[in-house]
Design a protein around this motif. Structure first.
Motif, mmCIF file in Angstrom:
data_model
loop_
_atom_site.group_PDB
_atom_site.id
_atom_site.type_symbol
_atom_site.label_atom_id
_atom_site.label_comp_id
_atom_site.label_asym_id
_atom_site.label_seq_id
_atom_site.Cartn_x
_atom_site.Cartn_y
_atom_site.Cartn_z
ATOM 1 N N PRO A 1 0.837 -1.214 0.000
ATOM 2 C CA PRO A 1 0.000 0.000 0.000
ATOM 3 C C PRO A 1 0.869 1.261 0.000
ATOM 4 O O PRO A 1 1.904 1.319 0.661
ATOM 5 C CB PRO A 1 -0.787 -0.107 1.315
ATOM 6 C CG PRO A 1 -0.777 -1.561 1.656
ATOM 7 C CD PRO A 1 0.539 -2.089 1.136
ATOM 8 N N GLY A 2 0.433 2.234 -0.775
ATOM 9 C CA GLY A 2 1.148 3.505 -0.821
ATOM 10 C C GLY A 2 2.366 3.509 -1.719
ATOM 11 O O GLY A 2 3.095 4.490 -1.743
ATOM 12 N N THR A 3 2.605 2.410 -2.422
ATOM 13 C CA THR A 3 3.739 2.371 -3.349
ATOM 14 C C THR A 3 3.232 2.225 -4.777
ATOM 15 O O THR A 3 2.099 1.807 -5.007
ATOM 16 C CB THR A 3 4.700 1.197 -3.042
ATOM 17 O OG1 THR A 3 4.016 -0.032 -3.264
ATOM 18 C CG2 THR A 3 5.212 1.258 -1.613
ATOM 19 N N GLU A 4 4.077 2.589 -5.699
ATOM 20 C CA GLU A 4 3.741 2.442 -7.112
ATOM 21 C C GLU A 4 4.698 1.452 -7.744
ATOM 22 O O GLU A 4 5.890 1.453 -7.448
ATOM 23 C CB GLU A 4 3.879 3.779 -7.839
ATOM 24 C CG GLU A 4 2.770 4.746 -7.559
ATOM 25 C CD GLU A 4 2.869 5.984 -8.447
ATOM 26 O OE1 GLU A 4 3.264 5.851 -9.625
ATOM 27 O OE2 GLU A 4 2.562 7.065 -7.943
ATOM 28 N N GLU B 1 -2.883 -5.591 -4.046
ATOM 29 C CA GLU B 1 -2.409 -4.791 -2.919
ATOM 30 C C GLU B 1 -2.165 -5.742 -1.755
ATOM 31 O O GLU B 1 -3.054 -6.494 -1.357
ATOM 32 C CB GLU B 1 -3.413 -3.715 -2.533
ATOM 33 C CG GLU B 1 -2.869 -2.823 -1.437
ATOM 34 C CD GLU B 1 -3.785 -1.667 -1.088
ATOM 35 O OE1 GLU B 1 -3.361 -0.513 -1.250
ATOM 36 O OE2 GLU B 1 -4.922 -1.933 -0.649
ATOM 37 N N THR C 1 -1.412 -6.271 2.003
ATOM 38 C CA THR C 1 -1.475 -5.658 3.333
ATOM 39 C C THR C 1 -1.026 -6.626 4.415
ATOM 40 O O THR C 1 -1.214 -6.353 5.600
ATOM 41 C CB THR C 1 -2.912 -5.202 3.628
ATOM 42 O OG1 THR C 1 -3.776 -6.348 3.557
ATOM 43 C CG2 THR C 1 -3.380 -4.149 2.632
#
Length: 160
Positions: free
Chosen positions: A117-120, A138, A140
């Motif tokens: 999460p929060g990365t590309e 994703e 988690t």
């Protein structure tokens, strides 16, 4: 710890992700905190009776590193022999894992890419589902969700 023993009609999962970039410069080993994500997935896969290929475990988390030639040959053979490739691209991106993603895509190997999460992802990784049986998931920390995605990829060849 040795690789899982093969069995009839069992999935074989090749788990790839950052390794040498994680090695602690003092100990030469992958720190416990970085191992946890891999061991959780390996355990979850093996609890389902799946065979698991993992360079991290095979090379004893850094204690039994092999040559560049050996790891390339071995990982290529693992890619040819796996049912599904599961990749953790890494932040920063792992060059070796990206090579393996290229192999998997070229071979048409069902692949699940675990995106934190929060990365590309790199643009070429993000575009893989358009040309190969790749699912971006994703991640988690929910190993059940990963296992479900692996099963789906293995049985359908086309990620959900």
């Amino acid at each position: 710890m040795p690789q899982s023993e093969p069995g009839p009609a069992r999935l074989t999962v090749f788990l790839g992700g950052p390794f040498k970039g994680l090695l602690d410069p003092v100990t030469g080993r992958v720190p416990e905190a970085d191992r946890a994500g891999y061991t959780t997935l390996i355990d979850a896969f093996e609890e389902r009776g799946w065979r698991v290929f993992s360079a991290h475990r095979t090379e004893a988390w850094g204690d039994a590193l092999v040559s560049d030639q050996e790891c390339t040959r071995r990982d290529w053979e693992w890619m040819l022999g796996c049912s599904v490739f599961v990749a953790l691209p890494g932040q920063p991106a792992s060059p070796g894992t990206h090579v393996e993603l290229g192999w998997a895509s070229a071979l048409g190997r069902p692949t699940v890419v675990l995106v934190e999460p929060g990365t590309e992802c790199a643009a070429l990784v993000g575009g893989l589902p358009g040309i190969a049986p790749v699912r971006l998931l994703e991640h988690t920390g929910d190993s059940k969700a990963v296992c479900d995605a692996v099963e789906d990829a293995a049985w359908t060849g086309v990620p959900a």
